[in-house]
Design a protein around this motif. Structure first.
Motif, PDB file in Angstrom:
ATOM      1  N   GLY A   1      82.119  47.017  28.449  1.00  0.00           N
ATOM      2  CA  GLY A   1      82.323  46.745  30.082  1.00  0.00           C
ATOM      3  C   GLY A   1      80.783  46.889  30.647  1.00  0.00           C
ATOM      4  N   MET A   2      79.839  47.703  29.962  1.00  0.00           N
ATOM      5  CA  MET A   2      78.418  47.698  30.624  1.00  0.00           C
ATOM      6  C   MET A   2      77.642  46.287  30.220  1.00  0.00           C
ATOM      7  SD  MET A   2      77.185  51.338  29.541  1.00  0.00           S
ATOM      8  CE  MET A   2      75.824  51.327  30.683  1.00  0.00           C
ATOM      9  N   TYR A   3      77.925  45.883  28.887  1.00  0.00           N
ATOM     10  CA  TYR A   3      77.408  44.485  28.743  1.00  0.00           C
ATOM     11  C   TYR A   3      78.024  43.499  29.540  1.00  0.00           C
ATOM     12  CZ  TYR A   3      77.197  40.084  26.148  1.00  0.00           C
ATOM     13  OH  TYR A   3      77.086  38.723  25.880  1.00  0.00           O
ATOM     14  N   ARG A   4      79.179  43.522  30.237  1.00  0.00           N
ATOM     15  CA  ARG A   4      79.600  42.451  30.922  1.00  0.00           C
ATOM     16  C   ARG A   4      78.804  42.613  32.218  1.00  0.00           C
ATOM     17  NH1 ARG A   4      84.808  44.337  29.185  1.00  0.00           N
ATOM     18  NH2 ARG A   4      85.231  43.037  27.503  1.00  0.00           N
ATOM     19  N   GLU A   5      78.715  44.074  32.819  1.00  0.00           N
ATOM     20  CA  GLU A   5      78.050  44.255  34.130  1.00  0.00           C
ATOM     21  C   GLU A   5      76.564  43.727  34.004  1.00  0.00           C
ATOM     22  OE1 GLU A   5      77.221  48.136  36.889  1.00  0.00           O
ATOM     23  OE2 GLU A   5      78.416  48.309  35.464  1.00  0.00           O
ATOM     24  N   MET A   6      75.768  43.903  32.690  1.00  0.00           N
ATOM     25  CA  MET A   6      74.449  43.300  32.494  1.00  0.00           C
ATOM     26  C   MET A   6      74.596  41.841  32.710  1.00  0.00           C
ATOM     27  SD  MET A   6      72.444  43.802  29.044  1.00  0.00           S
ATOM     28  CE  MET A   6      71.001  42.842  28.751  1.00  0.00           C
ATOM     29  N   ARG A   7      75.596  41.329  32.269  1.00  0.00           N
ATOM     30  CA  ARG A   7      75.389  39.960  32.308  1.00  0.00           C
ATOM     31  C   ARG A   7      75.766  39.210  33.693  1.00  0.00           C
ATOM     32  NH1 ARG A   7      73.888  36.364  30.431  1.00  0.00           N
ATOM     33  NH2 ARG A   7      75.421  34.728  30.046  1.00  0.00           N
TER      34      ARG A   7
ATOM     35  N   ASN B   1      69.769  48.005  27.398  1.00  0.00           N
ATOM     36  CA  ASN B   1      70.000  48.151  25.988  1.00  0.00           C
ATOM     37  C   ASN B   1      70.059  49.510  25.382  1.00  0.00           C
ATOM     38  OD1 ASN B   1      69.970  45.490  25.595  1.00  0.00           O
ATOM     39  ND2 ASN B   1      67.868  45.446  25.055  1.00  0.00           N
ATOM     40  N   THR B   2      69.057  50.348  26.189  1.00  0.00           N
ATOM     41  CA  THR B   2      69.070  51.957  25.729  1.00  0.00           C
ATOM     42  C   THR B   2      70.474  52.362  26.162  1.00  0.00           C
ATOM     43  OG1 THR B   2      66.721  51.934  26.410  1.00  0.00           O
ATOM     44  CG2 THR B   2      67.914  53.913  26.319  1.00  0.00           C
ATOM     45  N   VAL B   3      71.101  52.325  27.190  1.00  0.00           N
ATOM     46  CA  VAL B   3      72.417  52.826  27.403  1.00  0.00           C
ATOM     47  C   VAL B   3      73.403  52.159  26.682  1.00  0.00           C
ATOM     48  CG1 VAL B   3      73.934  53.517  29.144  1.00  0.00           C
ATOM     49  CG2 VAL B   3      71.467  53.606  29.832  1.00  0.00           C
ATOM     50  N   ILE B   4      73.230  51.150  26.491  1.00  0.00           N
ATOM     51  CA  ILE B   4      74.590  50.246  25.738  1.00  0.00           C
ATOM     52  C   ILE B   4      74.664  50.821  24.396  1.00  0.00           C
ATOM     53  CG2 ILE B   4      75.436  47.950  24.868  1.00  0.00           C
ATOM     54  CD1 ILE B   4      74.462  46.733  27.599  1.00  0.00           C
TER      55      ILE B   4
END
Length: 807
Positions: free
Chosen positions: A128-134, A111-114
């Protein structure tokens, strides 16, 4: 040691909490670090974590990261504190590296980086980072959704936003007000107002953030009335009206005024909001004050904007820019310049926005010199700024300057857009610069703008005006969507190049395609009728003009007068002229010139003198028309009087055309002594038309001496023109000097000068047929298939190129 560690922890915590929202002291952070090292606690993970947090809050991210890397056994909190420090410093590359090297990433880390990436210049990377997190199996929280939805709105990723919405419903966070407001913001920024309205209506208890986001979305989509009604609903429902909401609704009022709809209601609401601002004490807020000024300025009430400006406790460069722009918008150029000077005297340095606004103001005032001065002060002009100046030059008919500025724009690697190309094509069209027009066409293909309707219209106009009508037709037929402008450009191109049959055919097709002719369409068609000298077709177009309600349009009216005059029907021309409610100088000029060209010089003079009793002032064209009438009717004294009054009474410097008309009038009256006096003082001694007019008068009055002088000048200026040879030969022949006449003919032959053949044409109901000298059969010219003609009219015109007809 335990007591010392506890004491240091308390000190660090006190430093962090003491900030009270402000940045902690860097000296305190460094002193705490020194105490920690001196106590031998550099390996204490808990203390180092607090130190990293303190360094981050103090604005020392490098020290924070150095402390993190010194940790022998960092834990999850250590990583998150370091990531937070890197994000706070804007070092997203370091933050992503830390995240990538973190052994046990959690939702806080992501969350901090996104969140930081969604607020950066590349918000799309957050998706893209959100998809990687998921993919790592981590469930998004309300903080995750808020950041990701913000990124979706920033890059207009509506489909991604809808998927996030679906997931929020699935995990049960769709009712979280934080997520609801984020969804509302995403839908409005993506332009999906219908989804935003459904979202807003489904909210259990929308707050001020919800109302503000919804008002902004409605105003942005053009639904200004709905935005204003929503603010009224917000006030009635008891939701706290904050500074942001006030600024948002003032923006909607400004947009209503600028868009010219709901203006009265918008101003009334704007004034009531102003009263509320005073009542709630919001007037001291700079942003609210600027929004209020902007609303009044956009509503053209600049004096009210200035009152707000003068009441503000402090102002910014934005405040000055709004005031300067407001005066420029209402056409008060001098006042805008005064505000600019006052701004500088008050210690505010103009920025690029100031100069850009002043540039637009100068262009509106048609002061291109001042506009260029403002432009040159902008360090890196945007393409919009370039376009403003280019449009100013083009509007003032400074087409060569427009092209030179465009070349400078290219040298500075500023990529043109559709507006740039359209403006340059317009200048190419006016100058007849086909080569540059072709280069612009190539550029439009490279930029994938050649199919843009705005650019395509410019290309059609340029090619047709430059004589490449077939190319213009090719572009026209390739267009997938056409507006009335491209039809008018084609019709105008045909009319200009005397392709009258094609002009009539396109006009017919235009109507069949559901396009309603404009004033430009009718003016072009009148031009074709005039070229064909076709009264029947002209009358049918006239009837259509009346049917479509353009009979009182001065532009169309002037073209109608010109058509009737060129067809020799001065009674109808005068009848229409007298019926015009509003007449501009063009209409007067056409009527006076029509009388002059048809041999009614006395009526031309009479109408000119009547015009002088009205509010209309003569221009250079008016004097050409009345002087032509004087020359055609033998009114030499009147011609001299009118010529002398040009500069003394009206400040108009005579052009070569005026001298030509005066010389023609004097020459026809056989007043050659006065002709010589005029020629001696005129500045246009190398203009061939002047000498041709004089030579023609010498032919009529058998003046061999002056005729020889005029012919010699023409031999020098235009040696391939057959007219002076033929006319001088005719003078000699009329005086019985056949040897001199033969010598001139021999000189003409030795120089390879060829006289054109005379021709005649017959105009009847089946079209026009031309006959050249020695022809047995004629050739159809300009036959129109658009109108049927039940009148059996026939008109014969003869042209003999042995005689030069001037004036």
């Amino acid at each position: 040691m335990a007591n010392l560690a506890a004491q240091l922890a308390a000190v660090l915590q006190a430093c962090i909490k003491r900030s009270g929202g402000l940045k902690p002291s860097r000296a305190h952070a460094k002193a705490a670090h020194a105490r920690l090292l001196a106590a031998g606690l550099a390996a204490d993970t808990f203390l180092l974590n607090r130190l990293i947090e303190l360094y981050s809050l103090s604005g020392l991210p490098c020290h924070a990261l150095r402390a993190f890397r010194a940790l022998p056994h960092p834990n999850v909190y250590s990583h998150n504190a370091a990531i937070s420090a890197a994000c706070r410093a804007g070092d997203l590359a370091a933050a992503r590296d830390l995240l990538g090297g973190m052994p046990g990433r959690n939702d806080v880390s992501w969350n901090t980086v996104i969140s930081a990436v969604s607020r950066s210049d590349s918000p799309g990377d957050a998706l893209g980072m959100y998809r990687e997190m998921r993919r790592e199996g981590l469930a998004p929280t309300h903080f995750t959704f808020a950041s990701v939805l913000s990124a979706c709105g920033a890059v207009a990723a509506l489909d991604d936003g809808r998927r996030c919405h679906g997931l929020a419903v699935k995990v049960g966070l769709d009712g979280n007000q934080f997520v609801e407001n984020a969804l509302l913001g995403m839908y409005t920024k993506c332009g999906s107002v219908a989804d935003a309205v459904r979202m807003f209506d489904g909210m259990a208890s929308p707050n001020e953030v919800s109302f503000t986001a919804m008002m902004g979305g409605l105003a942005q989509s053009g639904a200004v009335d709905e935005a204003l009604r929503l603010f009224a609903r917000m006030s009635r429902s008891g939701v706290r009206v904050d500074l942001v909401a006030v600024s948002s609704v003032l923006g909607a009022c400004a947009q209503a005024c600028a868009g010219e709809y709901s203006v009265v209601r918008a101003i009334r609401l704007g004034r009531s909001i102003h009263a509320m601002i005073v009542r709630k004490g919001f007037g001291s807020d700079l942003h609210v004050g600027n929004s209020l000024m902007d609303m009044y300025a956009k509503c053209m009430e600049v004096d009210e904007a200035k009152k707000v400006f003068e009441s503000m406790p402090r102002v910014s460069i934005v405040s000055w820019n709004i005031l300067v722009t407001g005066y420029g918008q209402v056409g008060l150029y001098a006042k805008a310049m005064e505000m600019l000077e006052l701004m500088q005297e008050s210690g505010f340095e103009p920025n690029a926005v100031t100069y850009s606004n002043m540039l637009a103001c100068c262009v509106k005032a048609r002061n291109v010199l001042s506009a260029r001065a403002m432009f040159d002060k902008i360090p890196k002009p945007s393409v919009t700024t370039w376009n403003t100046l280019l449009s100013g030059y083009c509007q003032e008919e400074l087409h060569q300057d427009t092209i030179e500025l465009f070349r400078r724009m290219q040298h500075q690697n500023v990529q043109p857009d559709r507006t740039t190309l359209a403006v340059i094509l317009s200048s190419c069209s006016r100058l007849g610069n086909l080569e540059l027009g072709k280069q612009v066409h190539s550029a439009s293909v490279r930029l994938l703008l050649h199919n843009d309707m705005f650019v395509a219209n410019g290309l059609i106009d340029m090619y047709s005006k430059c004589g490449q009508v077939e190319v213009a037709q090719f572009i026209f037929h390739r267009m997938t969507e056409r507006d009335v402008v491209c039809w008018n450009s084609m019709i105008s191109g045909f009319a200009i190049h005397s392709l009258n049959e094609e002009a009539f055919d396109f006009f017919k097709q235009m109507r069949e395609n559901g396009m309603f002719p404009t004033e430009s369409s009718y003016a072009s068609m009148m031009n074709s009728c005039a070229r064909l000298s076709s009264i029947p077709q002209g009358r049918q177009i006239h009837a259509q003009v009346i049917k479509d309600g353009y009979d009182q349009n001065v532009y169309v009216g002037s073209a109608l007068i010109d058509m009737y005059a060129k067809c020799g029907n001065m009674d109808d021309a005068r009848l229409f002229f007298d019926c015009m409610i509003a007449k501009n100088i063009v209409a007067w000029n056409e009527m006076i010139h029509g009388y002059a060209q048809n041999g009614f010089g006395e009526k031309a003079v009479e109408l000119f003198e009547f015009m002088l009793t009205t509010k209309e002032k003569p221009d250079t064209v008016t004097f050409i028309a009345v002087l032509t009438g004087c020359s055609h009717s033998g009114l030499a004294d009147e011609a001299i009087a009118f010529f002398n009054s040009m500069e003394s009474n009206y400040g108009i410097t005579p052009l070569v055309e005026h001298y030509t008309c005066l010389i023609d009038a004097l020459g026809r009256a056989c007043r050659f002594v006065e002709v010589e006096a005029v020629i001696d003082k005129m500045p246009y001694k190398d203009d061939p038309i002047v000498w041709e007019v004089l030579l023609a008068a010498c032919v009529v009055h058998h003046n061999a001496e002056l005729g020889e002088c005029a012919a010699k000048h023409l031999f020098r200026i235009d040696p391939k023109n057959p007219s002076p040879y033929v006319l001088l030969s005719n003078i000699y022949a009329s005086l019985g000097r056949h040897g001199d006449a033969s010598a001139v003919r021999a000189l003409m032959s030795s120089r390879g000068v060829v006289k054109g053949r005379g021709y005649s044409w017959v105009d009847h109901k089946d079209g026009a047929r031309a006959f050249m000298v020695a022809d047995d059969l004629g050739t159809n010219v300009g036959q129109s298939t658009m109108f049927s003609d039940n009148e059996d009219t026939c008109r014969i015109t003869e042209v003999d190129t042995d005689e030069t007809c001037v004036g």
